[in-house]
Enzyme design. Structure first.
Site, PDB file in Angstrom:
ATOM      1  N   ASN A  79       0.811  -1.221   0.000  1.00 16.68           N
ATOM      2  CA  ASN A  79       0.000   0.000   0.000  1.00 16.68           C
ATOM      3  C   ASN A  79       0.845   1.272   0.000  1.00 16.68           C
ATOM      4  O   ASN A  79       0.359   2.346   0.389  1.00 16.68           O
ATOM      5  CB  ASN A  79      -0.951  -0.014   1.200  1.00 16.68           C
ATOM      6  N   ILE A  87       1.327   6.922   0.477  1.00 19.45           N
ATOM      7  CA  ILE A  87       0.671   5.851   1.251  1.00 19.45           C
ATOM      8  C   ILE A  87      -0.822   5.796   0.915  1.00 19.45           C
ATOM      9  O   ILE A  87      -1.483   6.840   0.850  1.00 19.45           O
ATOM     10  CB  ILE A  87       0.828   6.120   2.769  1.00 19.45           C
ATOM     11  N   CYS A  88      -1.316   4.597   0.697  1.00 20.14           N
ATOM     12  CA  CYS A  88      -2.754   4.420   0.486  1.00 20.14           C
ATOM     13  C   CYS A  88      -3.368   3.892   1.777  1.00 20.14           C
ATOM     14  O   CYS A  88      -3.166   2.737   2.141  1.00 20.14           O
ATOM     15  CB  CYS A  88      -2.998   3.442  -0.664  1.00 20.14           C
ATOM     16  N   LEU A  89      -4.070   4.789   2.473  1.00 21.45           N
ATOM     17  CA  LEU A  89      -4.691   4.407   3.753  1.00 21.45           C
ATOM     18  C   LEU A  89      -6.010   5.171   3.849  1.00 21.45           C
ATOM     19  O   LEU A  89      -6.029   6.399   3.624  1.00 21.45           O
ATOM     20  CB  LEU A  89      -3.738   4.792   4.902  1.00 21.45           C
ATOM     21  N   LEU A 122      -0.614   0.111  -4.072  1.00 19.65           N
ATOM     22  CA  LEU A 122       0.211   1.108  -4.768  1.00 19.65           C
ATOM     23  C   LEU A 122       1.517   0.447  -5.222  1.00 19.65           C
ATOM     24  O   LEU A 122       2.331   1.064  -5.892  1.00 19.65           O
ATOM     25  CB  LEU A 122       0.520   2.295  -3.850  1.00 19.65           C
TER      26      LEU A 122
END
Lengths: 151, 177
Positions: A79, A87-89, A122
């Protein structure tokens, strides 16, 4: 915004956390740019490594989310974009709430290291290793990138 | 004893003293020379070794990075000194079911380079690793990989060397058994 950040800064002085080694503004003259050092969680491929996070607070904080990134080419994680550190959160995106603070975000990122989500990748190759349930390759590839970027 | 005899005796002891002094001075000089030369000589050797290692490192850096898929033939070359190659910019990806420099089989790998061996449980995992690593060159015995080499791999590596025999493999890794 200023009073909120100032409060968070004061709270960060007494911060005690197993995985957050440092959480400080880059300069005390400007509390909108922070740097954080985190420790890789135990029982994860990131254990025994430390990572730096850059946190930029927008003028609209806490109504909008801070921008958090790892250093480029430092975090091999499904991620995280390896090249940019993005960052994918969910809490950094659609699930952001003004009740969250900087420390909460960092703790969520530490949690993410141990709980990757291959459904919103990601880093497609690492996410695919999880999707294929190839945990041996997942751990070894992360170890390769961590050791190689440390050189 | 005459005055002349006493003068001769005095001159003799003077000559002996001066002679002893000269001998001692030369001896001390030689000792000092060896003492000085010893550490400097080993420093010089170290310097030359460091220079040689640095040149070797630079040479290696100029070489294209390599990703090697370890299938049956390569994994069976057990007497080969693979650790020498692990010092290069190289990664070995081990396909499922093969053991290669496996510590559980008694192989001791230098931990400084051991991370360059990636072991996979799935063949799809092997190709995901190749894509992630994006090395200059991919070395693989395509006939030994289940399903062959995927078409899109050429998008992730500049050069694919599909090896056809063990002899060809030995031209890539030219170290005698």
């Amino acid at each position: 915004m200023e009073s909120r950040i100032l409060k968070e800064y004061k709270d960060s002085r007494s911060l005690q956390s197993q995985y957050i080694l440092a959480l400080d503004p880059i300069s005390t003259d400007d509390l909108t740019h922070w740097e954080c050092t985190i420790k890789g969680p135990l029982h994860s491929p990131f254990a025994n490594h430390t990572f730096k996070l850059r946190i930029d607070i927008p003028q609209t904080y806490p109504l909008t989310t801070p921008i958090c990134k790892f250093e480029p080419f430092a975090m091999p994680h499904p991620n995280v974009n390896f090249e940019t550190g993005e960052i994918c959160l969910d809490i950094l995106d659609t699930n952001w709430s003004p009740v969250f603070n900087i420390q909460y975000i960092v703790e969520a990122i530490v949690w993410l290291l141990n709980e990757p989500n291959f459904k919103s990748p990601l880093n497609l190759d690492l996410a695919n290793l999880l999707r294929f349930d190839d945990l041996k390759a997942y751990h070894d590839l992360i170890s390769y990138h961590l050791n190689n970027s440390a050189k | 004893m005459t005055t002349d005899h006493r003068r001769l005796t005095r001159n003799g002891s003077l000559v002996r003293t001066v002679g002893t002094g000269v001998v001692l001075a030369i001896g001390a000089g030689i000792a000092c020379w060896y003492w000085w030369r010893g550490p400097n000589a080993s420093q010089e050797t170290n310097r030359l070794q460091q220079k040689e290692e640095e040149e070797h490192r630079k040479e290696r850096e100029k070489e294209p990075s390599r990703c090697v898929i370890v299938t049956k033939t390569l994994s069976e070359m057990k007497d080969f000194d693979w650790q020498k190659f692990l010092k290069d910019d190289i990664v070995f990806i081990v396909v499922p079911g093969e053991t290669f420099l496996d510590p559980s089989q008694g192989f001791e790998i230098d931990p400084k380079v051991g991370y360059k061996i990636i072991r996979c449980d799935t063949i799809l995992g092997v190709w995901s690793c190749v894509k992630s690593l994006k090395k200059d060159s991919l070395i693989v015995i395509g006939d030994e990989v289940e399903g062959g080499i995927p078409d899109d791999i050429s998008n992730f590596t500049k050069n694919i060397r599909d090896v056809k025999s063990k002899e060809e493999l030995l031209t890539i890794f030219p170290i005698p058994f």
